[in-house]
Design a protein around this motif. Structure first.
Motif, PDB file in Angstrom:
ATOM      1  N   GLU A  64       0.852  -1.185   0.000  1.00  0.00           N
ATOM      2  CA  GLU A  64       0.000   0.000   0.000  1.00  0.00           C
ATOM      3  C   GLU A  64       0.889   1.237   0.000  1.00  0.00           C
ATOM      4  OE1 GLU A  64      -2.721   1.958   3.409  1.00  0.00           O
ATOM      5  OE2 GLU A  64      -3.378  -0.031   2.737  1.00  0.00           O
ATOM      6  N   SER A  65       0.520   2.222  -0.781  1.00  0.00           N
ATOM      7  CA  SER A  65       1.417   3.360  -0.958  1.00  0.00           C
ATOM      8  C   SER A  65       0.639   4.667  -1.018  1.00  0.00           C
ATOM      9  CB  SER A  65       2.219   3.191  -2.252  1.00  0.00           C
ATOM     10  OG  SER A  65       3.051   4.306  -2.484  1.00  0.00           O
ATOM     11  N   LYS A  66       1.213   5.711  -0.431  1.00  0.00           N
ATOM     12  CA  LYS A  66       0.661   7.053  -0.609  1.00  0.00           C
ATOM     13  C   LYS A  66       1.035   7.539  -2.004  1.00  0.00           C
ATOM     14  CE  LYS A  66       0.719   8.477   4.251  1.00  0.00           C
ATOM     15  NZ  LYS A  66       1.233   9.474   5.234  1.00  0.00           N
ATOM     16  N   VAL A  67       0.096   8.212  -2.647  1.00  0.00           N
ATOM     17  CA  VAL A  67       0.335   8.680  -4.010  1.00  0.00           C
ATOM     18  C   VAL A  67      -0.151  10.116  -4.171  1.00  0.00           C
ATOM     19  CG1 VAL A  67       0.235   6.397  -5.107  1.00  0.00           C
ATOM     20  CG2 VAL A  67      -1.874   7.699  -4.761  1.00  0.00           C
ATOM     21  N   THR A  68       0.441  10.791  -5.138  1.00  0.00           N
ATOM     22  CA  THR A  68      -0.035  12.095  -5.583  1.00  0.00           C
ATOM     23  C   THR A  68      -0.469  11.932  -7.030  1.00  0.00           C
ATOM     24  OG1 THR A  68       1.518  13.240  -4.124  1.00  0.00           O
ATOM     25  CG2 THR A  68       0.524  14.529  -5.892  1.00  0.00           C
ATOM     26  N   ILE A  69      -1.675  12.384  -7.341  1.00  0.00           N
ATOM     27  CA  ILE A  69      -2.239  12.205  -8.675  1.00  0.00           C
ATOM     28  C   ILE A  69      -2.375  13.569  -9.337  1.00  0.00           C
ATOM     29  CG2 ILE A  69      -4.176  11.301 -10.009  1.00  0.00           C
ATOM     30  CD1 ILE A  69      -3.945  10.212  -6.444  1.00  0.00           C
ATOM     31  N   PHE A  70      -1.932  13.648 -10.586  1.00  0.00           N
ATOM     32  CA  PHE A  70      -2.026  14.885 -11.352  1.00  0.00           C
ATOM     33  C   PHE A  70      -2.906  14.648 -12.582  1.00  0.00           C
ATOM     34  CE2 PHE A  70       2.077  14.737  -9.227  1.00  0.00           C
ATOM     35  CZ  PHE A  70       2.146  15.972  -8.600  1.00  0.00           C
ATOM     36  N   TYR A  71      -3.765  15.618 -12.880  1.00  0.00           N
ATOM     37  CA  TYR A  71      -4.622  15.520 -14.065  1.00  0.00           C
ATOM     38  C   TYR A  71      -4.752  16.884 -14.717  1.00  0.00           C
ATOM     39  CZ  TYR A  71      -8.873  15.652 -16.865  1.00  0.00           C
ATOM     40  OH  TYR A  71      -9.760  15.875 -17.885  1.00  0.00           O
ATOM     41  N   LYS A  72      -4.751  16.895 -16.058  1.00  0.00           N
ATOM     42  CA  LYS A  72      -4.980  18.121 -16.809  1.00  0.00           C
ATOM     43  C   LYS A  72      -5.717  17.773 -18.095  1.00  0.00           C
ATOM     44  CE  LYS A  72      -2.550  22.182 -18.652  1.00  0.00           C
ATOM     45  NZ  LYS A  72      -1.238  22.848 -18.802  1.00  0.00           N
ATOM     46  N   LYS A  73      -6.720  18.572 -18.410  1.00  0.00           N
ATOM     47  CA  LYS A  73      -7.478  18.335 -19.637  1.00  0.00           C
ATOM     48  C   LYS A  73      -6.559  18.357 -20.853  1.00  0.00           C
ATOM     49  CE  LYS A  73     -12.110  20.182 -18.681  1.00  0.00           C
ATOM     50  NZ  LYS A  73     -13.060  21.252 -19.040  1.00  0.00           N
ATOM     51  N   PRO A  74      -6.877  17.545 -21.890  1.00  0.00           N
ATOM     52  CA  PRO A  74      -8.000  16.618 -21.911  1.00  0.00           C
ATOM     53  C   PRO A  74      -7.660  15.214 -21.407  1.00  0.00           C
ATOM     54  CG  PRO A  74      -7.027  16.754 -24.086  1.00  0.00           C
ATOM     55  CD  PRO A  74      -6.264  17.723 -23.212  1.00  0.00           C
TER      56      PRO A  74
END
Length: 238
Positions: A64-74
């Motif tokens: 199990e791991s801590k994560v940082t998620i990045f999102y940008k359109k599209p």
């Protein structure tokens, strides 16, 4: 003059006139529902989120791991684990629902009603118009009242069929889930580069792989916070 063929033609026309309004109505309902879902998802241009990722695949040992998620359109998407390893799944649309609707390059077809976790949903199938699309069909289970996709079953050319299940809370008004769970057949799904690490070794791996044909894998991300529409540089996704 009594012509049997003419009678059949008249009956067929009458039947079409009777059924056509129903088909048109269902098509309009499906398109209207998809429009509402899209409008909610369109409120998010980008986000940075913190969360916890759990991986349950029989032939892999992934803590199990801590994560940082990045999102940008599209369709820019990236997961960075706490140990610094970055995961960039092939095709951000595999994870971001908004990408399924990009460009309106699909036909929406109403497919009845159902339930997800005991709650009523409308079922809509999205059929891509692009013959070269990796996605063959997407079946969406939509909460009509909230305009939220609660579940999606996506059939692809490359990765077989996989499911996504979404649970919503604080950020549901923007179509962002608190928990998203991916379910897939291990024999079909190609895990993203960067995720396939810490394999078991020896006899245990052989047994797991020989039996993996009918096994399901699961990846779950529980989001703890979002920073929405603050701007993310394209370099972040390299």
């Amino acid at each position: 003059m009594n012509i049997p063929g003419m009678k059949l033609s008249v009956l067929a026309c009458l039947l079409m006139l009777f059924l056509l309004p129903g088909f048109v109505s269902r098509a309009q309902d499906a398109n209207d529902l998809i429009k509402k879902v899209k409008e909610k998802l369109a409120l998010v241009n980008d986000y940075q989120a913190e969360g916890v990722m759990k991986t349950d695949v029989s032939f892999m040992k992934v803590p199990e791991s801590k994560v940082t998620i990045f999102y940008k359109k599209p369709d820019k998407f990236k997961i960075r684990k706490q140990d610094g390893i970055s995961i960039v799944p092939k095709g951000g649309g595999n994870i971001n629902l908004a990408s399924l609707f990009e460009g309106n390059n699909y036909t929406a077809v109403a497919a009845g009603k159902g339930t997800v976790d005991g709650s009523p949903v409308a079922i809509v199938k999205l059929l891509p118009l692009d013959e070269k699309s990796d996605i063959v069909v997407s079946t969406l289970y939509i909460d009509e009242k909230e305009s939220l996709v609660k579940k999606a079953i996506i059939t692809t050319r490359e990765n077989g069929t996989y499911e996504m299940e979404m649970q919503y809370g604080k950020y549901g008004n923007r179509g962002l889930p608190d928990v998203i769970t991916f379910l897939f057949a291990t024999k079909d799904y190609k895990l993203p580069k960067g995720l396939a690490f810490d394999y078991d070794t020896g006899e245990q791996t052989s047994k797991a792989n020989s039996a993996s044909g009918n096994q399901k894998g699961k990846i779950q991300i529980s989001y703890t916070s979002y920073i929405i529409n603050k701007g993310i540089a394209n370099e972040m996704f390299k």
